[in-house]
Structure formats: structure tokens, C-alpha cells
Write a protein that holds these residues in place. Structure first.
Motif, PDB file in Angstrom:
ATOM      1  N   UNK A  99       0.792  -1.226   0.000  1.00 22.83           N
ATOM      2  CA  UNK A  99       0.000   0.000   0.000  1.00 22.83           C
ATOM      3  C   UNK A  99       0.831   1.287   0.000  1.00 22.83           C
ATOM      4  N   UNK A 100       2.144   1.134   0.147  1.00 30.56           N
ATOM      5  CA  UNK A 100       2.994   2.316   0.141  1.00 30.56           C
ATOM      6  C   UNK A 100       2.848   3.203   1.356  1.00 30.56           C
ATOM      7  N   UNK A 101       2.418   2.615   2.468  1.00 28.57           N
ATOM      8  CA  UNK A 101       2.218   3.378   3.707  1.00 28.57           C
ATOM      9  C   UNK A 101       3.514   3.408   4.495  1.00 28.57           C
ATOM     10  N   UNK A 102       3.959   4.580   4.876  1.00 26.37           N
ATOM     11  CA  UNK A 102       5.201   4.711   5.624  1.00 26.37           C
ATOM     12  C   UNK A 102       5.025   4.215   7.055  1.00 26.37           C
ATOM     13  N   UNK A 103       6.087   3.632   7.636  1.00 28.88           N
ATOM     14  CA  UNK A 103       6.019   3.189   9.037  1.00 28.88           C
ATOM     15  C   UNK A 103       5.805   4.379   9.967  1.00 28.88           C
ATOM     16  N   UNK A 104       5.246   4.099  11.125  1.00 25.44           N
ATOM     17  CA  UNK A 104       5.033   5.166  12.107  1.00 25.44           C
ATOM     18  C   UNK A 104       3.564   5.470  12.276  1.00 25.44           C
ATOM     19  N   UNK A 105       3.065   5.312  13.493  1.00 20.71           N
ATOM     20  CA  UNK A 105       1.657   5.529  13.791  1.00 20.71           C
ATOM     21  C   UNK A 105       1.430   6.914  14.390  1.00 20.71           C
ATOM     22  N   UNK A 106       0.541   7.685  13.773  1.00 17.18           N
ATOM     23  CA  UNK A 106       0.217   9.007  14.301  1.00 17.18           C
ATOM     24  C   UNK A 106      -0.422   8.898  15.682  1.00 17.18           C
ATOM     25  N   UNK A 107      -1.242   7.856  15.863  1.00 21.28           N
ATOM     26  CA  UNK A 107      -1.880   7.651  17.162  1.00 21.28           C
ATOM     27  C   UNK A 107      -0.826   7.451  18.253  1.00 21.28           C
ATOM     28  N   UNK A 108       0.182   6.616  17.946  1.00 21.34           N
ATOM     29  CA  UNK A 108       1.250   6.368  18.915  1.00 21.34           C
ATOM     30  C   UNK A 108       2.052   7.631  19.186  1.00 21.34           C
ATOM     31  N   UNK A 109       2.363   8.365  18.138  1.00 22.24           N
ATOM     32  CA  UNK A 109       3.144   9.590  18.294  1.00 22.24           C
ATOM     33  C   UNK A 109       2.395  10.609  19.156  1.00 22.24           C
ATOM     34  N   UNK A 110       1.091  10.734  18.931  1.00 21.16           N
ATOM     35  CA  UNK A 110       0.286  11.676  19.726  1.00 21.16           C
ATOM     36  C   UNK A 110       0.288  11.286  21.195  1.00 21.16           C
ATOM     37  N   UNK A 111       0.129   9.982  21.463  1.00 23.26           N
ATOM     38  CA  UNK A 111       0.127   9.514  22.848  1.00 23.26           C
ATOM     39  C   UNK A 111       1.482   9.747  23.513  1.00 23.26           C
ATOM     40  N   UNK A 112       2.547   9.528  22.756  1.00 19.48           N
ATOM     41  CA  UNK A 112       3.881   9.727  23.317  1.00 19.48           C
ATOM     42  C   UNK A 112       4.153  11.201  23.608  1.00 19.48           C
ATOM     43  N   UNK A 113       3.624  12.078  22.771  1.00 16.91           N
ATOM     44  CA  UNK A 113       3.789  13.512  23.015  1.00 16.91           C
ATOM     45  C   UNK A 113       3.111  13.922  24.321  1.00 16.91           C
ATOM     46  N   UNK A 114       1.929  13.356  24.560  1.00 20.90           N
ATOM     47  CA  UNK A 114       1.230  13.644  25.816  1.00 20.90           C
ATOM     48  C   UNK A 114       2.022  13.084  26.997  1.00 20.90           C
ATOM     49  N   UNK A 115       2.552  11.860  26.827  1.00 25.01           N
ATOM     50  CA  UNK A 115       3.312  11.215  27.899  1.00 25.01           C
ATOM     51  C   UNK A 115       4.579  11.990  28.241  1.00 25.01           C
ATOM     52  N   UNK A 116       5.195  12.599  27.241  1.00 25.42           N
ATOM     53  CA  UNK A 116       6.393  13.400  27.506  1.00 25.42           C
ATOM     54  C   UNK A 116       6.071  14.606  28.379  1.00 25.42           C
ATOM     55  N   UNK A 117       4.913  15.209  28.131  1.00 21.58           N
ATOM     56  CA  UNK A 117       4.524  16.398  28.879  1.00 21.58           C
ATOM     57  C   UNK A 117       3.950  16.051  30.250  1.00 21.58           C
TER      58      UNK A 117
END
Length: 236
Positions: A99-117
Motif C-alpha cells: 500500500x505504500x504506507x510509511x512506518x510510524x503511527x500518528x496515534x502512537x506519536x500523539x500519545x507519546x507527546x502527551x506522555x512526555x509532557x
């Protein structure tokens, strides 16, 4: 579907929608980010307590160790972690190649950003979320479907629902594959505690891995993974 499982699903949906209750009051709150995190932790905790009360007569499945020894539970949980990792990376390769979809989940990234803060948010990612999701998606939804159809279709359907709830439709194949592995663990061990442990471990590994790297390093790792995928499929 038993009534108690319907109550379980209603509790989960109500928890996920609870933000709508406080949305009108958000302009009056000075530190909105702190409030949102605190509200999330509180609603997840309350929802979990309610779900455990609903399932109080089945709690022996949660704690009793007579039929399955602790060693067996640990072994299956460890095996489950390996199976989840295999299914996850296989799905990522398929998403990239087909499907040509790049690795990396936006959902995971958003959750990690919240966890950092707000590090307390990790409690949701690593503990409260996995327990709730396994009770709802594996015990209630998959368990009910499995009584009416074969394993593959029950696991696939419940896995798709599990994936859709994460609102990361680009990686729906990855979430579905992971959900099907958790369903397999539940069927093989007949104990919901096994997929719960595997789910908690996978989420915790993700948290440790993500938080140990800064955003720029994560971006570089994503680029390296993409390059590796191109090499595997014969790209230039």
C-alpha cells in the motif's frame, strides 16, 4: 451477547466520550493540558473499576491459578509478546510494500507527546488502557463472536473493531493483526490475563522505546526503516 458484556461496552464507550461532558467548560479552565490528562486518567480508572464490578463473578478467571500454573501464564505471555512483534512488523512490511504506507503511527506519536509532557499519562498507555481493551475487545466482543463463528472471522472482526477505535485507519492492518494475536492468546489459554499481560508489555516497550529517543531521533529511525523497506522490496 450477555447483558454484562453489553454493559462493559457501554462503559467503555461512555469513558471514551466523557470528554464531551467537560468540553463546554474548557474555556474556563486555566491549565487545560493538565486538566485533560487528569480527566483521562480518572475516567479510565473509573471505567476499569466499573468493568471489574460488572465482571465480579468472573474474577476467578482473572486471578485463580489452579487450572493454569503461574509458569504457564508467564510462558504464554512471553510467547504472546513475540507473536505480537512478529505480526506487527509483518503488517508494517505489507503496508509498505503493498500500500505504500510509511512506518510510524500518528496515534502512537500523539500519545507519546502527551506522555512526555505528563508522565502520569503512561499509566493509561501501559496499565489502564490494555486491561480495559482486553476486557472489552477480547472478552466481550471477540468472546461473543467466537460462540457464533469460527476463530478466524471472530478474531478478524473484533480485530477490525479494535483497530477502528484507535482512529489510525492508515495502519488498520497492523492494529487488526495485533488484535488477532491477542484473541489467539485468549483462546489458547482460556484466560484473559494472558493477553492483558502481553498487551501491557508491548505498550510499555513502546513507551520506553519512544521516550528514550528525542523526536528528531525517532524521525531518523523512521527514515532508516523506510530505506530498509525499499531495499527489501528492491527499490532504489
Amino acid at each position: 451477547m450477555p447483558r454484562k458484556y453489553i454493559y462493559l461496552i457501554i462503559t467503555y464507550v461512555a469513558m471514551q466520550s466523557s470528554g464531551l461532558l467537560v468540553q463546554p467548560f474548557m474555556p474556563l479552565i486555566e491549565n487545560q493540558d493538565v486538566f485533560i490528562v487528569a480527566w483521562s486518567v480518572m475516567t479510565f480508572a473509573v471505567a476499569l473499576v466499573i468493568c471489574l464490578i460488572i465482571l465480579r463473578h468472573e474474577m476467578k478467571d482473572f486471578f485463580q491459578l489452579r487450572e493454569k500454573k503461574i509458569g504457564s501464564i508467564i510462558l504464554w505471555s512471553f510467547l504472546g509478546i513475540i507473536l505480537v512483534m512478529i505480526s506487527q512488523y509483518t503488517a508494517i512490511i505489507i503496508e509498505q510494500v503493498v500500500f505504500g504506507i510509511k512506518p510510524g503511527s500518528k496515534n502512537t506519536m500523539d500519545l507519546m507527546n502527551v506522555a512526555r509532557q505528563a508522565p502520569i499519562f503512561i499509566v493509561i498507555i501501559s496499565v489502564l488502557g490494555p486491561i480495559l481493551e482486553e476486557l472489552v475487545f477480547r472478552k466481550a466482543i471477540f468472546g461473543s463472536l467466537y460462540k457464533r463463528m469460527n476463530f478466524f472471522f471472530a478474531a478478524l472482526l473484533s480485530g477490525v473493531i479494535f483497530a477502528a477505535v484507535h482512529m489510525d485507519f492508515e495502519h488498520i492492518l497492523t492494529y487488526t493483526a495485533i488484535g488477532m494475536v491477542f484473541a489467539f492468546l485468549y483462546v489458547e489459554t482460556k484466560r484473559i490475563i494472558v493477553p492483558i499481560i502481553a498487551h501491557m508489555a508491548i505498550n510499555t516497550f513502546a513507551v520506553i522505546g519512544q521516550l528514550s529517543m528525542d523526536p528528531e531521533e525517532i524521525e531518523r529511525q523512521m527514515e532508516k526503516m523506510e530505506q530498509l523497506m525499499m531495499i527489501l522490496i528492491g527499490g532504489q
